[in-house]
Design a protein around this motif. Sequence first.
Motif, short mmCIF file in Angstrom:
data_model
loop_
_atom_site.label_atom_id
_atom_site.label_comp_id
_atom_site.label_asym_id
_atom_site.label_seq_id
_atom_site.Cartn_x
_atom_site.Cartn_y
_atom_site.Cartn_z
N VAL A 1 2.14 79.54 -76.67
CA VAL A 1 2.61 78.65 -75.60
C VAL A 1 3.96 79.13 -75.04
O VAL A 1 4.18 79.10 -73.83
N ALA A 2 4.84 79.60 -75.89
CA ALA A 2 6.14 80.11 -75.41
C ALA A 2 5.94 81.28 -74.46
O ALA A 2 6.60 81.37 -73.42
N ASP A 3 5.02 82.19 -74.78
CA ASP A 3 4.71 83.31 -73.89
C ASP A 3 4.17 82.82 -72.56
O ASP A 3 4.49 83.37 -71.50
N LEU A 4 3.34 81.78 -72.60
CA LEU A 4 2.76 81.23 -71.38
C LEU A 4 3.85 80.65 -70.48
O LEU A 4 3.84 80.87 -69.26
N LEU A 5 4.80 79.94 -71.07
CA LEU A 5 5.89 79.39 -70.28
C LEU A 5 6.74 80.50 -69.66
O LEU A 5 7.17 80.39 -68.51
N HIS B 1 6.24 75.58 -79.75
CA HIS B 1 5.70 76.43 -78.68
C HIS B 1 5.43 77.86 -79.13
O HIS B 1 4.45 78.46 -78.70
N GLN B 2 6.29 78.41 -79.97
CA GLN B 2 6.06 79.79 -80.45
C GLN B 2 4.98 79.85 -81.53
O GLN B 2 4.38 80.89 -81.75
N LEU B 3 4.72 78.74 -82.19
CA LEU B 3 3.77 78.71 -83.29
C LEU B 3 2.33 78.46 -82.85
O LEU B 3 1.40 78.81 -83.57
N GLU C 1 0.82 70.07 -73.11
CA GLU C 1 -0.30 69.52 -73.85
C GLU C 1 -1.28 70.67 -74.09
O GLU C 1 -1.67 71.37 -73.15
N HIS C 2 -1.65 70.88 -75.33
CA HIS C 2 -2.58 71.94 -75.72
C HIS C 2 -3.82 71.30 -76.31
O HIS C 2 -3.74 70.63 -77.33
N ASN C 3 -4.95 71.49 -75.64
CA ASN C 3 -6.21 70.88 -76.07
C ASN C 3 -6.05 69.39 -76.38
O ASN C 3 -6.43 68.90 -77.43
N ARG C 4 -5.41 68.70 -75.43
CA ARG C 4 -5.22 67.24 -75.45
C ARG C 4 -4.24 66.74 -76.50
O ARG C 4 -4.25 65.58 -76.88
N GLU C 5 -3.40 67.63 -77.00
CA GLU C 5 -2.38 67.24 -77.97
C GLU C 5 -1.01 67.64 -77.43
O GLU C 5 -0.78 68.83 -77.15
N ILE C 6 -0.11 66.68 -77.29
CA ILE C 6 1.24 66.97 -76.79
C ILE C 6 2.01 67.73 -77.87
O ILE C 6 2.00 67.35 -79.04
N LEU C 7 2.66 68.80 -77.45
CA LEU C 7 3.38 69.66 -78.39
C LEU C 7 4.87 69.37 -78.38
O LEU C 7 5.46 69.10 -77.33
N GLU C 8 5.47 69.47 -79.54
CA GLU C 8 6.92 69.47 -79.65
C GLU C 8 7.42 70.84 -79.20
O GLU C 8 6.77 71.86 -79.45
N LYS C 9 8.56 70.88 -78.54
CA LYS C 9 9.11 72.15 -78.07
C LYS C 9 9.27 73.16 -79.21
O LYS C 9 9.04 74.35 -79.04
N SER C 10 9.62 72.67 -80.38
CA SER C 10 9.83 73.55 -81.54
C SER C 10 8.56 74.28 -81.98
O SER C 10 8.63 75.25 -82.73
#
Length: 67
Positions: free
Chosen positions: A19-23, A47-49, A36-45
């Motif tokens: 996700v970090a690469d995508l941003l 994004h790289q994981l 949101e990744h596959n309908r789950e909201i992500l914490e900023k921390s």
Amino acid sequence: MKLRINGDDIEISADVRNVADLLKHFQLQEKVVIVEHNREILEKSTHQLVSLTDGDQIEIVHFVGGG
């Protein structure tokens, strides 16, 4: 890799792995965004994981100021 981003099917380069690469790809890494990744909201921390795979559904919301 093909992703569904904000409702559109988009072909993304294979060097976008998480996700970090995508941003970074969309030049949003410095913006305040909600992802949101596959309908789950992500914490900023996380994004790289969070790895991306073909067919993932991504929603990206960023805030725009104005008046």
